[in-house]
Design an enzyme around this catalytic site. Structure first.
Site, PDB file in Angstrom:
ATOM      1  N   HIS A 114       0.837  -1.201   0.000  1.00 51.97           N
ATOM      2  CA  HIS A 114       0.000   0.000   0.000  1.00 51.97           C
ATOM      3  C   HIS A 114       0.868   1.246   0.000  1.00 51.97           C
ATOM      4  O   HIS A 114       2.060   1.191   0.252  1.00 51.97           O
ATOM      5  CB  HIS A 114      -0.951   0.022   1.205  1.00 51.97           C
ATOM      6  CG  HIS A 114      -0.276   0.196   2.530  1.00 51.97           C
ATOM      7  ND1 HIS A 114       0.105  -0.866   3.323  1.00 51.97           N
ATOM      8  CD2 HIS A 114       0.094   1.309   3.214  1.00 51.97           C
ATOM      9  CE1 HIS A 114       0.663  -0.417   4.429  1.00 51.97           C
ATOM     10  NE2 HIS A 114       0.676   0.902   4.382  1.00 51.97           N
ATOM     11  N   GLU A 174      -2.095  11.274 -11.014  1.00 49.31           N
ATOM     12  CA  GLU A 174      -1.929  11.230 -12.471  1.00 49.31           C
ATOM     13  C   GLU A 174      -2.907  10.227 -13.063  1.00 49.31           C
ATOM     14  O   GLU A 174      -3.068   9.122 -12.545  1.00 49.31           O
ATOM     15  CB  GLU A 174      -0.500  10.819 -12.807  1.00 49.31           C
ATOM     16  CG  GLU A 174      -0.196  10.813 -14.288  1.00 49.31           C
ATOM     17  CD  GLU A 174       1.266  10.491 -14.576  1.00 49.31           C
ATOM     18  OE1 GLU A 174       1.656  10.624 -15.745  1.00 49.31           O
ATOM     19  OE2 GLU A 174       2.006  10.109 -13.638  1.00 49.31           O
TER      20      GLU A 174
END
Length: 124
Positions: A7, A117
């Site tokens: 993570h 992004e």
């Protein structure tokens, strides 16, 4: 020896606002939550339902100011199967903070100022 991603973590000022953003903007769902017994923090792990990678949102009870993101030169990145549809959805909601049409990519800004992004899944 082999390492695999587990993570990434980001700290957030308003947990509910961030949860709503990540669900509405990217479709991420809560998969795990850990709350301190003294109420000092909450960790929420979000998943995309496709991969094992998680985004951990950390909320700290005593934190009362926006996080200093420095020059904000780091970011998360997502590939999307419907780039045009995603772009339209993100544009309509005012989440796009930077576009590079030559490279066919753009960035979102989350409630705490982190950049995300967005890439077309077919982009090389």
């Amino acid at each position: 020896m082999k390492f695999t991603f587990c993570h990434n973590n980001i700290n957030v000022l308003d947990l509910e606002k961030s949860l709503k953003f990540y669900k509405d903007a990217l479709g991420l769902e809560e998969v795990k939550r850990k709350e301190a017994s003294d109420g000092s923090y909450i960790l929420v792990f979000l998943g995309d339902g496709e991969t094992n990678h998680k985004l951990e949102l950390t909320w700290l009870k005593e934190w009362d100011r926006p996080y200093n993101l420095g020059d904000n030169e780091f970011h998360l990145a997502f590939r999307v199967d419907d780039y045009e549809g995603a772009y339209k959805h993100h544009k309509e909601n005012g989440w796009i903070c930077y576009e590079n049409t030559k490279m066919n990519l753009y960035f979102l800004e989350d409630p705490d100022g982190y950049w995300i992004e967005i890439l077309d899944k077919n982009r090389k």
